[in-house]
Scaffold this motif. Structure first.
Motif, mmCIF file in Angstrom:
data_model
loop_
_atom_site.group_PDB
_atom_site.id
_atom_site.type_symbol
_atom_site.label_atom_id
_atom_site.label_comp_id
_atom_site.label_asym_id
_atom_site.label_seq_id
_atom_site.Cartn_x
_atom_site.Cartn_y
_atom_site.Cartn_z
ATOM 1 N N PHE A 159 14.519 21.452 -14.389
ATOM 2 C CA PHE A 159 14.910 20.708 -13.197
ATOM 3 C C PHE A 159 13.735 19.919 -12.634
ATOM 4 O O PHE A 159 13.915 18.823 -12.120
ATOM 5 C CB PHE A 159 15.489 21.650 -12.142
ATOM 6 N N ALA A 160 12.543 20.457 -12.733
ATOM 7 C CA ALA A 160 11.360 19.717 -12.268
ATOM 8 C C ALA A 160 11.165 18.460 -13.120
ATOM 9 O O ALA A 160 10.894 17.379 -12.580
ATOM 10 C CB ALA A 160 10.123 20.601 -12.321
ATOM 11 N N THR A 178 17.621 25.300 -6.007
ATOM 12 C CA THR A 178 17.556 26.242 -7.116
ATOM 13 C C THR A 178 16.451 27.282 -6.933
ATOM 14 O O THR A 178 16.554 28.393 -7.440
ATOM 15 C CB THR A 178 17.378 25.476 -8.440
ATOM 16 N N THR A 190 19.138 19.483 -5.496
ATOM 17 C CA THR A 190 19.595 20.564 -6.382
ATOM 18 C C THR A 190 18.411 21.356 -6.900
ATOM 19 O O THR A 190 18.455 22.585 -6.966
ATOM 20 C CB THR A 190 20.405 19.974 -7.554
ATOM 21 N N ASN A 191 17.343 20.657 -7.257
ATOM 22 C CA ASN A 191 16.126 21.309 -7.735
ATOM 23 C C ASN A 191 15.535 22.217 -6.662
ATOM 24 O O ASN A 191 15.168 23.370 -6.923
ATOM 25 C CB ASN A 191 15.110 20.261 -8.173
ATOM 26 N N SER A 225 13.796 15.921 -12.170
ATOM 27 C CA SER A 225 13.477 15.288 -10.888
ATOM 28 C C SER A 225 12.423 14.204 -11.056
ATOM 29 O O SER A 225 12.562 13.095 -10.521
ATOM 30 C CB SER A 225 12.994 16.337 -9.885
ATOM 31 N N ARG A 237 15.768 27.650 -14.714
ATOM 32 C CA ARG A 237 16.066 26.266 -14.368
ATOM 33 C C ARG A 237 14.871 25.534 -13.752
ATOM 34 O O ARG A 237 14.903 24.313 -13.643
ATOM 35 C CB ARG A 237 17.223 26.235 -13.361
ATOM 36 N N TYR A 238 13.845 26.239 -13.335
ATOM 37 C CA TYR A 238 12.745 25.620 -12.591
ATOM 38 C C TYR A 238 12.091 24.471 -13.356
ATOM 39 O O TYR A 238 11.988 23.360 -12.847
ATOM 40 C CB TYR A 238 11.668 26.648 -12.227
#
Length: 133
Positions: free
Chosen positions: A11-12, A53, A49-50, A15, A7-8
């Protein structure tokens, strides 16, 4: 994305996208302060959330639908006279329940991860409108 590490990067990007969209929209003449509070609170939920995670797999789906529920609930409380938000509020409650149930049913999250996502999304969105609008 079953593993937290998967997810990194997505999600980055999400964001950065939210930050950029919030900034660009805030520069428009039609963008009023209430819309700014809503966009900033949504961006705050996405970034939070990011960041979470990296340490724990929180439910972004639960955070998203709970944020929508928080917005509708606080607006229905603030503008209760002539309120037309009853049916959207019912729909938001049902959708929130269905999304969280589906994440649990698919074993995408544990109950604690879904609950944490719900609490994060709801509290940030509800409280930002309640405090700043």
């Amino acid at each position: 994305m079953m593993e937290r590490q998967d997810r990194y990067l997505p999600f980055a990007f999400i964001s950065v996208f939210y930050i950029l969209v919030t900034y660009l929209m805030s520069r428009q003449a039609w963008f009023n302060p209430t819309m700014a509070i809503i966009m900033i609170s949504m961006t705050t939920v996405v970034i939070s959330t990011n960041l979470i995670t990296y340490f724990w797999k929180i439910s972004a789906h639960a955070a998203g639908v709970a944020g929508w529920l928080g917005f509708i609930l606080v607006f229905s409380l603030l503008y209760s006279k002539g309120n037309t938000l009853f049916w959207p509020l019912i729909a938001a409650v049902i959708l929130t329940g269905l999304v969280i149930w589906s994440r649990l049913y698919l074993n995408a999250h544990r109950p604690s991860e879904s609950l944490a996502g719900f609490v994060l999304g709801f509290l940030v969105c509800f409280s930002s409108v309640l405090l700043f609008v």
